[in-house]
Structure formats: C-alpha cells, structure tokens
Design a protein around this motif. Structure first.
Motif, PDB file in Angstrom:
ATOM      1  N   GLN A   1       0.845  -1.189   0.000  1.00 48.15           N
ATOM      2  CA  GLN A   1       0.000   0.000   0.000  1.00 48.15           C
ATOM      3  C   GLN A   1       0.878   1.235   0.000  1.00 48.15           C
ATOM      4  N   LEU A   2       0.465   2.241  -0.745  1.00 47.74           N
ATOM      5  CA  LEU A   2       1.234   3.485  -0.808  1.00 47.74           C
ATOM      6  C   LEU A   2       1.375   4.084   0.579  1.00 47.74           C
ATOM      7  N   GLY A   3       2.598   4.408   0.940  1.00 47.60           N
ATOM      8  CA  GLY A   3       2.831   5.089   2.217  1.00 47.60           C
ATOM      9  C   GLY A   3       3.183   4.147   3.363  1.00 47.60           C
ATOM     10  N   THR A   4       2.981   2.834   3.162  1.00 43.86           N
ATOM     11  CA  THR A   4       3.356   1.900   4.231  1.00 43.86           C
ATOM     12  C   THR A   4       4.222   0.782   3.672  1.00 43.86           C
ATOM     13  N   LYS A   5       4.973   0.146   4.554  1.00 41.90           N
ATOM     14  CA  LYS A   5       5.761  -1.008   4.128  1.00 41.90           C
ATOM     15  C   LYS A   5       5.341  -2.200   4.984  1.00 41.90           C
ATOM     16  N   SER A   6       4.960  -3.277   4.305  1.00 40.61           N
ATOM     17  CA  SER A   6       4.461  -4.440   5.037  1.00 40.61           C
ATOM     18  C   SER A   6       5.586  -5.104   5.819  1.00 40.61           C
ATOM     19  N   GLU A   7       5.181  -5.883   6.810  1.00 39.40           N
ATOM     20  CA  GLU A   7       6.165  -6.631   7.600  1.00 39.40           C
ATOM     21  C   GLU A   7       6.937  -7.592   6.732  1.00 39.40           C
ATOM     22  N   LEU A   8       6.240  -8.194   5.776  1.00 38.47           N
ATOM     23  CA  LEU A   8       6.900  -9.149   4.892  1.00 38.47           C
ATOM     24  C   LEU A   8       7.995  -8.464   4.085  1.00 38.47           C
ATOM     25  N   LEU A   9       7.711  -7.254   3.606  1.00 40.79           N
ATOM     26  CA  LEU A   9       8.718  -6.510   2.837  1.00 40.79           C
ATOM     27  C   LEU A   9       9.920  -6.202   3.712  1.00 40.79           C
ATOM     28  N   LEU A  10       9.650  -5.702   4.918  1.00 44.46           N
ATOM     29  CA  LEU A  10      10.745  -5.312   5.806  1.00 44.46           C
ATOM     30  C   LEU A  10      11.577  -6.531   6.204  1.00 44.46           C
ATOM     31  N   LYS A  11      10.909  -7.678   6.300  1.00 43.45           N
ATOM     32  CA  LYS A  11      11.624  -8.905   6.679  1.00 43.45           C
ATOM     33  C   LYS A  11      12.419  -9.442   5.482  1.00 43.45           C
ATOM     34  N   SER A  12      11.837  -9.310   4.283  1.00 49.16           N
ATOM     35  CA  SER A  12      12.469  -9.896   3.100  1.00 49.16           C
ATOM     36  C   SER A  12      13.564  -9.020   2.519  1.00 49.16           C
ATOM     37  N   ASN A  13      13.456  -7.723   2.717  1.00 49.09           N
ATOM     38  CA  ASN A  13      14.486  -6.817   2.205  1.00 49.09           C
ATOM     39  C   ASN A  13      14.885  -5.828   3.289  1.00 49.09           C
ATOM     40  N   PRO A  14      15.496  -6.341   4.365  1.00 49.79           N
ATOM     41  CA  PRO A  14      15.812  -5.467   5.502  1.00 49.79           C
ATOM     42  C   PRO A  14      16.849  -4.405   5.150  1.00 49.79           C
ATOM     43  N   VAL A  15      17.694  -4.695   4.157  1.00 44.38           N
ATOM     44  CA  VAL A  15      18.755  -3.747   3.818  1.00 44.38           C
ATOM     45  C   VAL A  15      18.203  -2.502   3.138  1.00 44.38           C
ATOM     46  N   HIS A  16      17.389  -2.700   2.088  1.00 49.79           N
ATOM     47  CA  HIS A  16      16.896  -1.549   1.331  1.00 49.79           C
ATOM     48  C   HIS A  16      15.443  -1.228   1.606  1.00 49.79           C
ATOM     49  N   LYS A  17      14.659  -2.205   2.082  1.00 46.79           N
ATOM     50  CA  LYS A  17      13.230  -2.000   2.372  1.00 46.79           C
ATOM     51  C   LYS A  17      12.476  -1.532   1.135  1.00 46.79           C
ATOM     52  N   LYS A  18      12.854  -2.061  -0.035  1.00 43.75           N
ATOM     53  CA  LYS A  18      12.243  -1.585  -1.277  1.00 43.75           C
ATOM     54  C   LYS A  18      11.641  -2.719  -2.084  1.00 43.75           C
ATOM     55  N   ILE A  19      10.698  -2.358  -2.946  1.00 47.87           N
ATOM     56  CA  ILE A  19      10.145  -3.306  -3.904  1.00 47.87           C
ATOM     57  C   ILE A  19      10.880  -3.147  -5.221  1.00 47.87           C
ATOM     58  N   PRO A  20      10.910  -4.157  -6.082  1.00 46.04           N
ATOM     59  CA  PRO A  20      10.314  -5.479  -5.912  1.00 46.04           C
ATOM     60  C   PRO A  20      11.166  -6.442  -5.063  1.00 46.04           C
ATOM     61  N   VAL A  21      10.501  -7.410  -4.465  1.00 43.53           N
ATOM     62  CA  VAL A  21      11.211  -8.540  -3.876  1.00 43.53           C
ATOM     63  C   VAL A  21      10.537  -9.797  -4.410  1.00 43.53           C
ATOM     64  N   LEU A  22      11.322 -10.678  -4.958  1.00 40.48           N
ATOM     65  CA  LEU A  22      10.804 -11.973  -5.407  1.00 40.48           C
ATOM     66  C   LEU A  22      11.048 -12.960  -4.276  1.00 40.48           C
ATOM     67  N   ILE A  23      10.026 -13.714  -3.913  1.00 44.64           N
ATOM     68  CA  ILE A  23      10.236 -14.746  -2.907  1.00 44.64           C
ATOM     69  C   ILE A  23       9.987 -16.087  -3.572  1.00 44.64           C
ATOM     70  N   HIS A  24      11.015 -16.899  -3.662  1.00 46.44           N
ATOM     71  CA  HIS A  24      10.921 -18.189  -4.341  1.00 46.44           C
ATOM     72  C   HIS A  24      11.319 -19.278  -3.366  1.00 46.44           C
ATOM     73  N   GLY A  25      10.393 -20.182  -3.122  1.00 44.57           N
ATOM     74  CA  GLY A  25      10.671 -21.236  -2.150  1.00 44.57           C
ATOM     75  C   GLY A  25      11.030 -20.660  -0.798  1.00 44.57           C
ATOM     76  N   GLY A  26      10.416 -19.533  -0.444  1.00 41.80           N
ATOM     77  CA  GLY A  26      10.665 -18.915   0.850  1.00 41.80           C
ATOM     78  C   GLY A  26      11.890 -18.026   0.917  1.00 41.80           C
ATOM     79  N   ARG A  27      12.698 -17.974  -0.160  1.00 45.58           N
ATOM     80  CA  ARG A  27      13.933 -17.172  -0.112  1.00 45.58           C
ATOM     81  C   ARG A  27      13.772 -15.894  -0.937  1.00 45.58           C
ATOM     82  N   PRO A  28      14.201 -14.744  -0.362  1.00 46.00           N
ATOM     83  CA  PRO A  28      13.993 -13.479  -1.064  1.00 46.00           C
ATOM     84  C   PRO A  28      15.133 -13.144  -2.020  1.00 46.00           C
ATOM     85  N   ILE A  29      14.750 -12.538  -3.138  1.00 46.54           N
ATOM     86  CA  ILE A  29      15.737 -11.996  -4.079  1.00 46.54           C
ATOM     87  C   ILE A  29      15.346 -10.540  -4.309  1.00 46.54           C
TER      88      ILE A  29
END
Lengths: 230, 224
Positions: free
Chosen positions: A39-67
């Motif tokens: 959602q515009l203006g917020t960052k989901s917990e999943l995003l923050l967990k999957s991309n803790p370094v940059h906290k940005k989209i896109p993040v691909l999650i494949h088999g539970g692992r983020p890219i």
C-alpha cells in the motif's frame, strides 16, 4: 507452462517500473506467482523482513527465499526457469556485457535524470534535464540499432534483458509526455526507439502488466502532490 | 593461440584494481595500459566514449567498460577459478552485495572522507550503520561467498586497503576489531590472498593521492 504458483511470490506495486521489470520476466517464462501489493505510504512486515537492507520493492520470494533488486531478480528468473521460455540474457559473453552495460547506464545515469524532471522547480534546470534525457535516449537509439540487428527488440526476436531494463519505464515516459507536454520518445530523434516502444507495449509478456497511462497520471497526481503551502 | 587481453587502468583506481584481481585469480595473461586521467588517451576515449573512464577491458578487439560488467564478462568467458557460485540464488546474493558496495558503502565512506567539521560528524553514523550491515552479512563466513573468494569480495576489495588510508588521513576510525570482528577478519583474509597481496598499490602513494583529493574537495566546496 505455468509453474510454482504457491512457490513464487512477488512483493510490489503496479505503478513501479522496477516491479514491472520482474513481472515481465515472470511472464516471459510463464511463471505463475502471487502478487502481493504494497500500500502506498506503508511497508508491510513481509517486505521489511524480506528486504531489511533496502526495504524496497520489488522482492521476489521463491521457495521462501527473497531476491532483491529488479535487474538481479530478472537475471535470477532467467537462470531458474531455463526451459519455460526464451532466454532473457544473450548467451554470448560480449552481448551479455553490452546488455549489462546499457542496463547499468539506464539505472545509474538515465533514470535519475529522468525522474528529476517533475521535481525541478526552475524552468532552466528542467530544460537541462530534459536535454540530458534526450542525449541518453540518442545513445540508446544507437545501442538499439547495434543490438537488435534489424529485429524488433534489443534482444533480437524476443524481449531481452535490455528491453526489460528500459521498457519498465515506458509507462512513466508516456506520463511525462502527457503531463509536461513534451515528447520523450520523439520520432524525429529516436525513430527506432519509437517503433520499439510500440512493439514492446504490444508484446504478450508486457501488455497485461504495463500500467495504463491515464491510471499512472492519476497515481502521479496523488503520489507526487506538492506539499501544500502552509 | 594467445588471445590478446588489454586492460586500461590507472595505478590507483579501485575499480580497475578489481579487474587486475579477477584476471590474476583466473591466471589470465594481459597487457596493462596505464592512463593519465588528466590527459586521457585517444584509445580510451574511443573504447569508452560514454563514460570516458577506466577500467576498460579489450578482448578480441572489443571493449568492455564498467568494472562490474567487466567482472561478469571475465566470469562468462574464462571458466577456471569461478568467481560466482553455481546456484541462481547464491549468484543473486553475490550480485546484491557487489551492487551494495558501490551504491551504498562507497558514497557513505566518501561522504565522511570529503567533509569536515559538522558535516563530517553527521556523515559518520550512517557510514557506521552501513558497515554494521556488512558485518552482519559476514558473520560466520570467511568471504562473502563462503569459503572461497568471489565476485562480491572483489567488489568490496577497495575497502580492504582504502579504509585504512582514509582513516590515516582523517584521523577517524570508523571500525575496529572489537566492534567489527567479522569485517576485520574479512579484511585480513582478503588481503592475504596472493593475487590480491601482490597487487596492492603502494600505501604511501595512496595516502598522498587521497590526501590531495580531500584537500581539493574541501577547498572547492564548503558550500552545501
């Protein structure tokens, strides 16, 4: 043949040109995925967990692992789903280097100038930025002629890495043209890129995910609303 | 048949040094062409018209520019002593960290190095935060790629000698072995690899050069 519907998730948002790159790559390889929109203006917990370094989209999650990072994701998709669609990166090392070089140029040089245009207040600075954008596109026009070898895309017959790198910004180029009343892709300056843009937008992997210009304009008006003078 | 490989570089460019290390690690023979940045050769301008910078690799008559692009080209062309892992996921991680070096760490370190006074004070905490991220990533690993040196290590390699040079010039210590044990260990491990050790630019020369750069920046831009 679609594969890994539950196994593949993409965290993103429909207006983002970087997210669009990932979606096009997934489409090229016919990979089914769950699109988790932020959602515009917020960052989901999943995003923050999957991309803790940059906290940005896109993040691909494949088999539970983020890219993370759009072009890294595109290459990953190309390397994992090798048989379900044409190759995205060329096979020849030199051609790969050329594709990577121009993709880096687009991200490091062209896009920062392009995205600065709406933010520049002074007319002079705006004109200078637009001029730089044109110069960059002229270089890309030349690169297109060399890479395409007479075919429709930088990648030849099929959409490739560099098509995706530049094509991600196509919607926003059209928005800039409408909102600022100027031509970004100009037939008199970059005729090949103009034709390329049409072929790209019409391609099966692109047409259903490329945001409509009008919708992007509405979004831009909200997203980039200048702070009200208090 | 010997394939001609030429590398345009300067004695100190950290980007060009990456290419030296990669070529040495793979045992590739090449010719060095040293450039004077204040007086760039027509060949350099011809081979890298877009950026007009070093490094540029010339192979089979074709030129490749941008250090990370060149590293990938070398990896794609010469298969011995691989610098990238096998799995796409690990490859993606290597690419991620290589990019992090250039997009996050370098600007943060430069910002500390090219400022003084209050500006510099304010630049230090963000730089340390970034070093902490790297420290976290290196925990339990000898190199970024695990047990063997790889692309991400080469990308970060500039840190292994330049950090000390910059600390010596500014008198600032951004990291120490106590607070950054993994990063300190990485610096030692990386510096010990023969191909790396044999190709360090001379320390004193680096100090002189970067001292001059700092002075030039401070003199030119106290306005920000």
């Amino acid at each position: 043949m679609a594969s890994g519907g539950g196994d593949v998730k993409l965290i993103g948002a429909w207006p983002s040109p970087f997210v669009l790159r990932a979606r096009i790559a997934l489409n090229i390889k016919s990979v089914g995925y769950e699109f988790l929109q932020e959602q515009l203006g917020t960052k989901s917990e999943l995003l923050l967990k999957s991309n803790p370094v940059h906290k940005k989209i896109p993040v691909l999650i494949h088999g539970g692992r983020p890219i993370c990072e759009s072009l890294i994701i595109v290459q990953y998709i190309d390397e994992v789903w090798t048989s379900s669609g044409p190759s995205i990166l060329p096979s020849d090392p030199y051609d790969r280097a050329i594709a990577r070089f121009w993709a880096a140029y687009i991200d490091d040089k062209w896009f920062p100038t392009f995205s600065s245009i709406p933010k520049l207040q002074e007319q002079e600075a705006k004109v200078a930025a637009v001029q730089q954008v044109y110069e960059g596109l002229l270089l890309l026009e030349e690169a297109f002629i060399k890479c395409s070898k007479g075919k429709s895309f930088f990648g030849g017959d099929h959409i490739g890495f560099l098509d995706i790198a530049l094509g991600g910004f196509l919607g926003w180029m059209r928005v800039t043209e409408k909102m600022f009343n100027l031509k970004v892709l100009d037939e008199s300056k970059t005729p090949n890129l103009c034709k390329w843009a049409e072929s790209f937008a019409a391609n099966n992997a692109v047409k259903d995910v490329l945001p409509e210009t009008e919708k992007l304009i509405e979004f831009a008006k909200i997203r980039f609303k200048p702070p009200s003078a208090d | 048949m010997v394939e001609e490989v030429k590398l345009f570089r300067t004695w100190s460019s950290p980007y060009a040094l990456r290419i030296v290390w990669a070529l040495k690690l793979k045992g590739i023979e090449y010719e060095t062409i040293f450039e004077d940045i204040s007086n760039k050769s027509p060949l350099l301008l011809r081979y890298n018209p877009v950026h007009k910078k070093v490094p540029v690799l010339l192979h089979r008559g074709k030129s490749i520019s941008e250090s990370l692009v060149i590293l990938e080209y070398i990896e794609d062309t010469w298969k011995q002593a691989p610098l990238l892992p096998e799995s796409p996921y690990e490859i993606a991680r290597a690419h991620f960290w290589a990019k992090f070096s250039d997009s996050k760490l370098m600007p943060a370190i430069w910002h500390v190095f090219l400022t003084q006074g209050k500006q510099q004070e304010e630049a230090i905490p963000p730089a340390i935060e970034i070093l902490k991220i790297i420290e976290e990533e290196l925990k339990g690993k000898k190199y970024f790629g695990g047990q063997t040196i790889g692309l991400a290590d080469i990308a970060f390699g500039w840190m292994a000698n330049l950090l000390y040079v910059l600390e010596e010039i500014t008198g600032l210590k951004l990291m120490n072995t106590q607070n950054f044990p993994s990063l300190s260990a990485w610096i030692n491990n990386f510096s010990d690899v023969p191909a790396i050790k044999e190709n360090w630019p001379p320390h004193e020369k680096l100090v002189t050069k970067f001292q001059a750069i700092r002075e030039k920046y401070l003199a030119a831009g106290a306005t920000k």
